[in-house]
Write an enzyme that holds these catalytic residues in place. Sequence first.
Site, PDB file in Angstrom:
ATOM      1  N   ARG A  57       0.800  -1.231   0.000  1.00 50.83           N
ATOM      2  CA  ARG A  57       0.000   0.000   0.000  1.00 50.83           C
ATOM      3  C   ARG A  57       0.828   1.275   0.000  1.00 50.83           C
ATOM      4  NH1 ARG A  57      -2.970  -3.626   1.980  1.00 50.83           N
ATOM      5  NH2 ARG A  57      -0.976  -4.239   2.830  1.00 50.83           N
ATOM      6  N   THR A  58       1.760   1.352   0.934  1.00 46.79           N
ATOM      7  CA  THR A  58       2.487   2.613   1.095  1.00 46.79           C
ATOM      8  C   THR A  58       3.259   2.920  -0.184  1.00 46.79           C
ATOM      9  OG1 THR A  58       2.642   2.135   3.439  1.00 46.79           O
ATOM     10  CG2 THR A  58       4.067   3.872   2.605  1.00 46.79           C
ATOM     11  N   LYS A  86      26.435  -4.102  -0.668  1.00 47.80           N
ATOM     12  CA  LYS A  86      27.888  -4.034  -0.882  1.00 47.80           C
ATOM     13  C   LYS A  86      28.546  -3.159   0.182  1.00 47.80           C
ATOM     14  CE  LYS A  86      27.467  -4.278  -5.936  1.00 47.80           C
ATOM     15  NZ  LYS A  86      27.672  -3.480  -7.163  1.00 47.80           N
ATOM     16  N   ARG A 107      11.592   3.790   2.978  1.00 46.74           N
ATOM     17  CA  ARG A 107      11.264   2.886   4.094  1.00 46.74           C
ATOM     18  C   ARG A 107      12.501   2.056   4.391  1.00 46.74           C
ATOM     19  NH1 ARG A 107       5.979  -0.901   4.616  1.00 46.74           N
ATOM     20  NH2 ARG A 107       5.130   1.137   5.161  1.00 46.74           N
ATOM     21  N   HIS A 135       5.696   6.373  11.192  1.00 44.79           N
ATOM     22  CA  HIS A 135       5.116   6.208   9.853  1.00 44.79           C
ATOM     23  C   HIS A 135       4.184   7.409   9.640  1.00 44.79           C
ATOM     24  CE1 HIS A 135       3.617   4.493   6.273  1.00 44.79           C
ATOM     25  NE2 HIS A 135       3.346   3.263   6.668  1.00 44.79           N
TER      26      HIS A 135
HETATM   27  C1  NCD Z   1       2.001  -0.826   8.327  1.00 50.38           C
HETATM   28  C2  NCD Z   1       3.509  -0.626   8.408  1.00 50.38           C
HETATM   29  O1  NCD Z   1       4.224  -0.941   7.458  1.00 50.38           O
HETATM   30  O2  NCD Z   1       3.912  -0.144   9.444  1.00 50.38           O
HETATM   31  N1  NCD Z   1       1.541  -1.018   7.036  1.00 50.38           N
HETATM   32  C3  NCD Z   1       1.326   0.074   6.242  1.00 50.38           C
HETATM   33  O3  NCD Z   1       2.221   0.815   5.939  1.00 50.38           O
HETATM   34  N2  NCD Z   1       0.059   0.309   5.883  1.00 50.38           N
HETATM   35  C4  NCD Z   1       1.459  -1.762   9.305  1.00 50.38           C
HETATM   36  C5  NCD Z   1       1.972  -3.168   9.357  1.00 50.38           C
HETATM   37  O4  NCD Z   1       2.850  -3.562   8.581  1.00 50.38           O
HETATM   38  O5  NCD Z   1       1.455  -3.908  10.184  1.00 50.38           O
END
Ligand code: NCD
Length: 338
Positions: A57-58, A86, A107, A135
Amino acid sequence: MEFRGAHILSVKQFVREDIDRIFEVADSMEPFAHRERMTKALDGAILGNMFFEPSTRTRVSFGCAFNLLGGHVRETTDVKSSSITKGESLYDTARVISGYSDVIVMRHPQSGSVAEFAKASRVPVINGGDGPNEHPSQALLDLYTIRKELTSNARSIDGMHIAMVGDLKHGRTVHSLSQLLLLYKNITFTLISPTELRMPEDIVSDLKASGHQVVETEDMEAGLKDNDTVYLTRIQEERFESKLEADIYRGRFRLNQAIYTRHCQPNTVIMHPLPRDSREEANELDNDLNQHPSLAIFRQTDNGVLVRMALFALILDVADKIDRSASEVAWYTESRFE
Ligand code: NCD
């Protein structure tokens, strides 16, 4: 805050007026997200979408948001195919990728890594999740969803009751959402988790110091009563030493139709950042609620595109120029977004 050129690393950087501005711009993105209108506001711009941890999703919604504003997306999704394996430092990666991009979403599994990366970047960086820490874009879309859902229940964020359920120790979404709610007034938090997976102490004391009520409990049935919103989370298996250790906690707190009907007040909004762990031994949010009108999980994911478009538009300073660059979409059909 000044959005133009800013990094978005933590919800702590916002004041309440910033949230209002982000939500106002997010609202104005609807015709574009719904393909009624098209904009080339970010024509020629490149997003470096760098995900060194699993994400659906993100990653995809940041990419779609950028595309919907007319920009192009370059993605790195696999640590194994990146020079990080590396031994390349975050500093070098940041210097290089920021030479190829106009904005970066990152991320990474380590807390604080995205902030470190941002220090070396020559373009704005958005934190797409740094380990168990934060997040921020998820917290914004969660709050945007809460606001919309509560408005239709004639309630508001100030004064609301919210239950957060599950792995509150490792869940970065609940960390960011709680800290974002520090900007609001008189909220009652019911934090339902195994004792070992409680919300970090510093966040709980910040909530109390801001005048919010906080109840921590392992009793899910009692904790579900009298909430406007229930926010479920999965056990964050990847943050444990072993799968076996995560197994101890999996499946402890579950919401399904029967439990909802018995313990939640009617209209309680059901939220989850997703992915939900649908394996039988976990199943913290049952499929038998899929048709429930209060299940907001897919409205959350739709709202994520609007909020992420708003962040790009503000950071790249096109929020007020979009209308001028907009045109109609020839293939738009109303039925598509019913
Ligand atoms: C979450 C995350 O990655 O922190 N997912 C997301 O980004 N919607 C929650 C999760 O992974 O449980």
